[in-house]
Write an enzyme that holds these catalytic residues in place. Sequence first.
Site, PDB file in Angstrom:
ATOM      1  N   THR A 133      -9.554   2.283 -15.018  1.00 48.69           N
ATOM      2  CA  THR A 133      -8.431   2.984 -15.651  1.00 48.69           C
ATOM      3  C   THR A 133      -7.280   3.138 -14.661  1.00 48.69           C
ATOM      4  OG1 THR A 133      -9.982   4.197 -17.042  1.00 48.69           O
ATOM      5  CG2 THR A 133      -7.759   5.122 -16.842  1.00 48.69           C
TER       6      THR A 133
ATOM      7  N   SER B  43       0.838  -1.201   0.000  1.00 42.30           N
ATOM      8  CA  SER B  43       0.000   0.000   0.000  1.00 42.30           C
ATOM      9  C   SER B  43       0.872   1.251   0.000  1.00 42.30           C
ATOM     10  CB  SER B  43      -0.914  -0.012   1.229  1.00 42.30           C
ATOM     11  OG  SER B  43      -1.682   1.169   1.281  1.00 42.30           O
TER      12      SER B  43
ATOM     13  N   CYS C  95      -8.550   0.418  10.656  1.00 42.16           N
ATOM     14  CA  CYS C  95      -9.597  -0.154   9.804  1.00 42.16           C
ATOM     15  C   CYS C  95     -10.772  -0.691  10.616  1.00 42.16           C
ATOM     16  CB  CYS C  95      -9.016  -1.264   8.929  1.00 42.16           C
ATOM     17  SG  CYS C  95      -7.830  -0.609   7.763  1.00 42.16           S
TER      18      CYS C  95
END
Length: 376
Positions: A235, A197, A321
């Site tokens: 994309t 990440s 999280c």
Amino acid sequence: MIYLDYCATTPMSETSLEIYTKAAKEFFGNPSSLHDYGTTANQLLDQSRVDIAKMINGEKEGIYFTSGGSESNYLSLLSIARGNKHRGNHIITTNIEHPSVLNSLELLKEEGFRISFVPVNSYGEVELEQLERQINPETVLVSIGHANSELGTIQNMEEIGLLLKDRNIFFHSDCVQTFGKVPIDVRACNLSAVTMSAHKIYGPKGVGAVYLSPELSWKATVPNSTQEKGFRQGTGNVPGIAAFTIAASQMFLEQDTEMKRCQQLQQLFLNSIDRTKIILEGHPTNRLAHHLCLRIKGIEGQYIMLECNRRGIAISTGSACKVGQTSPSRAMTETGKTLDEAREMIRISFGRETTEEHIRYTVAALNEIIEQFYSH
């Protein structure tokens, strides 16, 4: 305000911001387009794959860009499991994995996969004998995170990788907390898949990567996707990926010196506290250099965190999280702590801006909070 929550996220570095802006202006073409604008954008993505792959001793063909660590875990686990169901339907993990790993495995459970949980010891380590005990002829995949975000304990990846290689079992590891901070070698550890990440290493949020060994067979989660060789729809985020790559390159260059500096800060902190009141959790030495998992006897972590915030210090009570959840840390209970002990947990994590002065101020603040709490 003193920021000591670098395991939750990091500020973007100046270089990363500059590259993001430059790429957004100059490489705005869709990398899937066949004209020159698309070609130059695609070349930038290709170079990013080369650079990221080098950092983990992998091959550029194995790098797939995503929207971050959680999506990387989801896509890699589902793609590998579904693509190899013919080999077996048994997956092994631990109960201290990131929620994105455990939630993804819940989905696979609904599809007929059997999920086993290998216990961890009091430090949060996976012991090889315990892992070996869980393996059966149907075992196709093992997912064990490189370092736990709450405990800070680093797993012995080479040992685990060797055991799984001998049995021809795929090995996935969530390396979000370690990429750029601890050396990762996919060949030495026999890793089939690695999750990374950007926002944990001074890159932008919303960008991540997966390494899938080119020898690995997998099945796309959405059929007929064309981007990222069918691994993911959407994309390519060219400026985000370029900024991620430069942030990772900087981390890679500084890795050894920053690790040593953080170890000194860690030691300064531990030498300055009253170890009878403030307890270090996780492994005492085999742990992330920039991370401290602490427990203050008799005081809830939430209270300590709010009191630190009042004094201008940002710390956390665990994984960012799980915000909004009041349940105690699962990582703590899995290492044998009671629910009350698990609720006492706080996490302090350092970064580039952290100084010795910050550490001394934080220790003084903690001592004051503890003293005030017990004097009431």
